[in-house]
Motif scaffolding. Structure first.
Motif, PDB file in Angstrom:
ATOM      1  N   VAL A 111      45.984  35.555  55.247  1.00  0.00           N
ATOM      2  CA  VAL A 111      47.081  34.926  56.257  1.00  0.00           C
ATOM      3  C   VAL A 111      48.055  35.997  56.427  1.00  0.00           C
ATOM      4  O   VAL A 111      48.562  36.091  57.618  1.00  0.00           O
ATOM      5  CB  VAL A 111      47.902  33.657  55.750  1.00  0.00           C
ATOM      6  CG1 VAL A 111      48.953  33.146  56.499  1.00  0.00           C
ATOM      7  CG2 VAL A 111      46.857  32.683  55.572  1.00  0.00           C
ATOM      8  N   ALA A 112      48.579  36.605  55.675  1.00  0.00           N
ATOM      9  CA  ALA A 112      49.720  37.919  55.469  1.00  0.00           C
ATOM     10  C   ALA A 112      49.336  38.937  54.691  1.00  0.00           C
ATOM     11  O   ALA A 112      49.677  39.302  53.617  1.00  0.00           O
ATOM     12  CB  ALA A 112      51.068  37.222  55.044  1.00  0.00           C
ATOM     13  N   PRO A 113      48.169  39.526  55.285  1.00  0.00           N
ATOM     14  CA  PRO A 113      47.639  40.771  54.441  1.00  0.00           C
ATOM     15  C   PRO A 113      48.176  41.953  53.955  1.00  0.00           C
ATOM     16  O   PRO A 113      47.926  42.539  53.044  1.00  0.00           O
ATOM     17  CB  PRO A 113      46.042  40.987  55.398  1.00  0.00           C
ATOM     18  CG  PRO A 113      46.611  40.645  56.700  1.00  0.00           C
ATOM     19  CD  PRO A 113      47.471  39.602  56.598  1.00  0.00           C
ATOM     20  N   GLU A 114      49.425  41.953  54.596  1.00  0.00           N
ATOM     21  CA  GLU A 114      50.285  43.192  54.458  1.00  0.00           C
ATOM     22  C   GLU A 114      51.481  42.624  53.674  1.00  0.00           C
ATOM     23  O   GLU A 114      52.309  43.746  53.214  1.00  0.00           O
ATOM     24  CB  GLU A 114      50.770  43.823  55.743  1.00  0.00           C
ATOM     25  CG  GLU A 114      49.616  44.343  56.518  1.00  0.00           C
ATOM     26  CD  GLU A 114      49.970  44.719  58.136  1.00  0.00           C
ATOM     27  OE1 GLU A 114      51.212  44.447  58.213  1.00  0.00           O
ATOM     28  OE2 GLU A 114      49.254  45.198  58.748  1.00  0.00           O
ATOM     29  N   LEU A 115      51.477  41.638  53.081  1.00  0.00           N
ATOM     30  CA  LEU A 115      52.760  41.056  52.318  1.00  0.00           C
ATOM     31  C   LEU A 115      52.621  41.564  51.025  1.00  0.00           C
ATOM     32  O   LEU A 115      51.634  41.677  50.380  1.00  0.00           O
ATOM     33  CB  LEU A 115      52.634  39.657  52.266  1.00  0.00           C
ATOM     34  CG  LEU A 115      53.869  39.050  51.895  1.00  0.00           C
ATOM     35  CD1 LEU A 115      55.177  39.114  52.796  1.00  0.00           C
ATOM     36  CD2 LEU A 115      53.588  37.365  51.739  1.00  0.00           C
ATOM     37  N   ALA A 116      53.707  42.146  50.358  1.00  0.00           N
ATOM     38  CA  ALA A 116      53.532  42.783  49.227  1.00  0.00           C
ATOM     39  C   ALA A 116      53.675  41.886  48.205  1.00  0.00           C
ATOM     40  O   ALA A 116      54.318  40.513  48.396  1.00  0.00           O
ATOM     41  CB  ALA A 116      55.075  43.585  49.041  1.00  0.00           C
ATOM     42  N   ALA A 117      52.974  41.793  47.114  1.00  0.00           N
ATOM     43  CA  ALA A 117      53.038  40.761  45.799  1.00  0.00           C
ATOM     44  C   ALA A 117      52.706  41.572  44.611  1.00  0.00           C
ATOM     45  O   ALA A 117      51.585  42.342  44.464  1.00  0.00           O
ATOM     46  CB  ALA A 117      51.606  39.965  46.301  1.00  0.00           C
ATOM     47  N   PRO A 118      53.533  41.207  43.709  1.00  0.00           N
ATOM     48  CA  PRO A 118      53.301  42.013  42.109  1.00  0.00           C
ATOM     49  C   PRO A 118      51.946  41.448  41.698  1.00  0.00           C
ATOM     50  O   PRO A 118      51.451  40.339  42.032  1.00  0.00           O
ATOM     51  CB  PRO A 118      54.289  41.302  41.625  1.00  0.00           C
ATOM     52  CG  PRO A 118      54.886  40.090  42.189  1.00  0.00           C
ATOM     53  CD  PRO A 118      54.554  40.197  43.603  1.00  0.00           C
ATOM     54  N   GLU A 119      51.182  42.041  40.939  1.00  0.00           N
ATOM     55  CA  GLU A 119      50.373  41.900  40.180  1.00  0.00           C
ATOM     56  C   GLU A 119      50.506  40.712  39.251  1.00  0.00           C
ATOM     57  O   GLU A 119      51.530  40.640  38.512  1.00  0.00           O
ATOM     58  CB  GLU A 119      49.773  42.827  39.330  1.00  0.00           C
ATOM     59  CG  GLU A 119      49.098  44.116  40.100  1.00  0.00           C
ATOM     60  CD  GLU A 119      47.762  43.527  41.006  1.00  0.00           C
ATOM     61  OE1 GLU A 119      46.997  42.622  40.306  1.00  0.00           O
ATOM     62  OE2 GLU A 119      48.058  43.791  42.241  1.00  0.00           O
ATOM     63  N   PRO A 120      49.322  39.787  38.962  1.00  0.00           N
ATOM     64  CA  PRO A 120      49.998  38.622  38.106  1.00  0.00           C
ATOM     65  C   PRO A 120      49.952  38.798  36.732  1.00  0.00           C
ATOM     66  O   PRO A 120      49.263  39.935  36.449  1.00  0.00           O
ATOM     67  CB  PRO A 120      48.655  37.476  38.578  1.00  0.00           C
ATOM     68  CG  PRO A 120      47.772  38.444  38.950  1.00  0.00           C
ATOM     69  CD  PRO A 120      48.377  39.465  39.596  1.00  0.00           C
ATOM     70  N   GLU A 121      50.712  38.283  35.940  1.00  0.00           N
ATOM     71  CA  GLU A 121      50.481  38.546  34.359  1.00  0.00           C
ATOM     72  C   GLU A 121      49.979  37.378  33.969  1.00  0.00           C
ATOM     73  O   GLU A 121      48.992  36.643  34.541  1.00  0.00           O
ATOM     74  CB  GLU A 121      51.905  37.975  33.857  1.00  0.00           C
ATOM     75  CG  GLU A 121      53.232  39.060  34.321  1.00  0.00           C
ATOM     76  CD  GLU A 121      54.223  38.417  33.906  1.00  0.00           C
ATOM     77  OE1 GLU A 121      54.584  37.718  33.031  1.00  0.00           O
ATOM     78  OE2 GLU A 121      55.518  39.275  33.904  1.00  0.00           O
ATOM     79  N   SER A 122      49.424  37.343  32.640  1.00  0.00           N
ATOM     80  CA  SER A 122      48.725  36.428  32.033  1.00  0.00           C
ATOM     81  C   SER A 122      48.634  34.827  32.175  1.00  0.00           C
ATOM     82  O   SER A 122      49.942  34.472  32.495  1.00  0.00           O
ATOM     83  CB  SER A 122      48.552  36.692  30.486  1.00  0.00           C
ATOM     84  OG  SER A 122      49.889  36.564  30.021  1.00  0.00           O
ATOM     85  N   ARG A 123      47.637  34.110  32.235  1.00  0.00           N
ATOM     86  CA  ARG A 123      47.770  32.570  32.706  1.00  0.00           C
ATOM     87  C   ARG A 123      47.249  31.886  31.682  1.00  0.00           C
ATOM     88  O   ARG A 123      46.151  32.077  31.359  1.00  0.00           O
ATOM     89  CB  ARG A 123      47.165  32.546  34.162  1.00  0.00           C
ATOM     90  CG  ARG A 123      47.168  31.041  34.712  1.00  0.00           C
ATOM     91  CD  ARG A 123      46.803  31.050  36.092  1.00  0.00           C
ATOM     92  NE  ARG A 123      45.168  31.217  36.456  1.00  0.00           N
ATOM     93  CZ  ARG A 123      44.376  30.492  36.404  1.00  0.00           C
ATOM     94  NH1 ARG A 123      44.818  29.050  36.462  1.00  0.00           N
ATOM     95  NH2 ARG A 123      43.279  30.619  36.853  1.00  0.00           N
ATOM     96  N   ARG A 124      47.882  30.853  31.290  1.00  0.00           N
ATOM     97  CA  ARG A 124      47.722  29.902  30.280  1.00  0.00           C
ATOM     98  C   ARG A 124      47.181  28.497  30.674  1.00  0.00           C
ATOM     99  O   ARG A 124      48.123  28.003  31.360  1.00  0.00           O
ATOM    100  CB  ARG A 124      48.725  29.941  29.095  1.00  0.00           C
ATOM    101  CG  ARG A 124      48.577  28.978  28.043  1.00  0.00           C
ATOM    102  CD  ARG A 124      49.352  29.127  26.992  1.00  0.00           C
ATOM    103  NE  ARG A 124      50.816  28.901  27.354  1.00  0.00           N
ATOM    104  CZ  ARG A 124      51.824  28.807  26.592  1.00  0.00           C
ATOM    105  NH1 ARG A 124      51.722  29.072  25.327  1.00  0.00           N
ATOM    106  NH2 ARG A 124      53.163  28.430  27.044  1.00  0.00           N
ATOM    107  N   GLU A 125      46.185  27.858  30.408  1.00  0.00           N
ATOM    108  CA  GLU A 125      45.948  26.549  30.920  1.00  0.00           C
ATOM    109  C   GLU A 125      46.318  25.644  29.898  1.00  0.00           C
ATOM    110  O   GLU A 125      46.095  25.783  28.309  1.00  0.00           O
ATOM    111  CB  GLU A 125      44.381  26.478  31.130  1.00  0.00           C
ATOM    112  CG  GLU A 125      43.740  27.317  31.964  1.00  0.00           C
ATOM    113  CD  GLU A 125      42.465  27.259  32.623  1.00  0.00           C
ATOM    114  OE1 GLU A 125      42.008  25.894  32.344  1.00  0.00           O
ATOM    115  OE2 GLU A 125      41.782  27.888  33.091  1.00  0.00           O
ATOM    116  N   LEU A 126      47.136  24.685  30.257  1.00  0.00           N
ATOM    117  CA  LEU A 126      47.726  23.431  29.281  1.00  0.00           C
ATOM    118  C   LEU A 126      47.012  22.244  29.796  1.00  0.00           C
ATOM    119  O   LEU A 126      46.647  22.133  30.858  1.00  0.00           O
ATOM    120  CB  LEU A 126      49.024  23.565  29.413  1.00  0.00           C
ATOM    121  CG  LEU A 126      49.977  24.944  29.048  1.00  0.00           C
ATOM    122  CD1 LEU A 126      51.454  24.674  29.216  1.00  0.00           C
ATOM    123  CD2 LEU A 126      49.599  25.152  27.377  1.00  0.00           C
TER     124      LEU A 126
END
Length: 332
Positions: free
Chosen positions: A238-253
């Motif tokens: 939808v917004a391919p040029e939008l800056a976005a930081p890389e994700p950190e680790s994700r924990r499932e709860l």
């Protein structure tokens, strides 16, 4: 358009439009008046539609700030698809800084799918379901703990009703990439009366969040929410040029059932001994409840009856019977 709520926005028109969802509200001082719910539509043409909402509860500020930040940037960004944004969905509650609407006492996240001829709050919910859901492919409703709860940053989603929907929900959670993720069956909280549960029931890929809490603004929570929405909009194209930081680790709860939570059983002053995010064990003392009118009486111990991670904790000290004090989750 169904119901009595109306807007001048043409959702099929290319470009940027700003108006209100205008909710009829006839009062002593304004016979034909309406409540203005701010709404933006960014339409870049062919592509998916993402519905972004915040201010469903007026005392939850992180999502409201996130969407205002993103609105200004999306106005100058090339889009392939459509973003519909309502940063103050329960406008009366937002203006009052309250969880519920001062007009009718309504909790917007407890009245879905709404009522086209009901209260202002019920009409807002009905407009979302009948007008906005049919336009959308993905829904993100940004929440935080508000004035009563301190909350671990987490994204919640209902399980998909079929494989295709489940895969789209997992994609949404993966790229939003909150530090903690919970797939829920809706038990506790608002059940099927919440915005994101109603969206899932309509076949959409939807998530909601908790981004901290308290009476102020959590900059960490706002940063998590903004980064998550940015990643989703970029991944979906939808917004391919939008800056976005890389994700950190994700924990499932997994949320523990309501009967494992700790509630106030009498009026008193809540003294917590544990922090949000802390790993705790059954039998631990989580805090004390002090009697207000009897200072010489020993406080009641609040002991845990399950192992888990503290996912939320009551923010105010003053408490009344039935107030939720502490809730728990466990790693999946």
């Amino acid at each position: 358009m169904t119901g009595q709520v109306w807007t001048t926005i043409d959702f099929d028109k290319r470009g940027i439009q700003s108006d209100f969802a205008r909710v009829p509200n006839s009062t002593d001082s304004s016979a034909y008046g309406w409540v203005p719910v701010p709404m933006l539509c960014f339409n870049g043409g062919e592509g998916p539609t993402v519905l972004l909402t915040a201010g469903t509860h007026g005392d939850e500020y992180e999502g409201q700030i996130v969407l205002r930040r993103l609105a200004r940037e999306l106005a100058g960004t090339r889009l392939r698809g459509r973003v519909i944004m309502l940063p103050a969905l329960n406008q009366p509650a937002v203006v009052a800084g309250r969880r519920n609407s001062p007009l009718d006492g309504g909790n917007l996240n407890r009245v879905f799918p709404g009522n086209p001829r009901g209260t202002v709050t019920e009409q807002i919910a009905h407009f979302v379901v009948k007008t906005l859901f049919p336009l959308a492919d993905y829904v993100i409703d940004l929440h935080s703990g508000g004035s009563s709860l301190d909350y671990l940053p987490v994204a919640f989603a209902h399980r998909g009703r079929n494989r295709e929907q489940a895969e789209r929900i997992e994609t949404l959670l993966e790229h939003f990439a909150a530090p903690n993720t919970v797939l829920t069956d809706g038990r506790g909280g608002g059940g099927d009366t919440t915005l994101y549960a109603s969206a899932a029931a309509h076949g959409l890929a939807a998530l909601t969040t908790e981004l901290g809490g308290g009476t102020g603004l959590s900059q960490r929570g706002a940063a998590i929410g903004e980064a998550g929405v940015r990643r989703v909009l970029r991944h979906l194209g939808v917004a391919p040029e939008l800056a976005a930081p890389e994700p950190e680790s994700r924990r499932e709860l997994r949320m523990l059932p309501p009967e494992t939570s700790i509630y106030a059983l009498a009026d008193g002053l809540f003294e917590p001994l544990i922090e949000v995010g802390q790993l705790v064990r059954a039998g631990d003392v989580a805090g004390y409840m002090h009697q207000i009118s009897s200072p010489l009486t020993s406080p009641a111990e609040l002991r845990l009856n399950a192992d888990g991670i503290v996912i939320y904790r009551r923010f105010p000290v003053l408490s009344a019977p039935g107030d939720a004090l502490i809730g728990f989750a466990v790693p999946v």
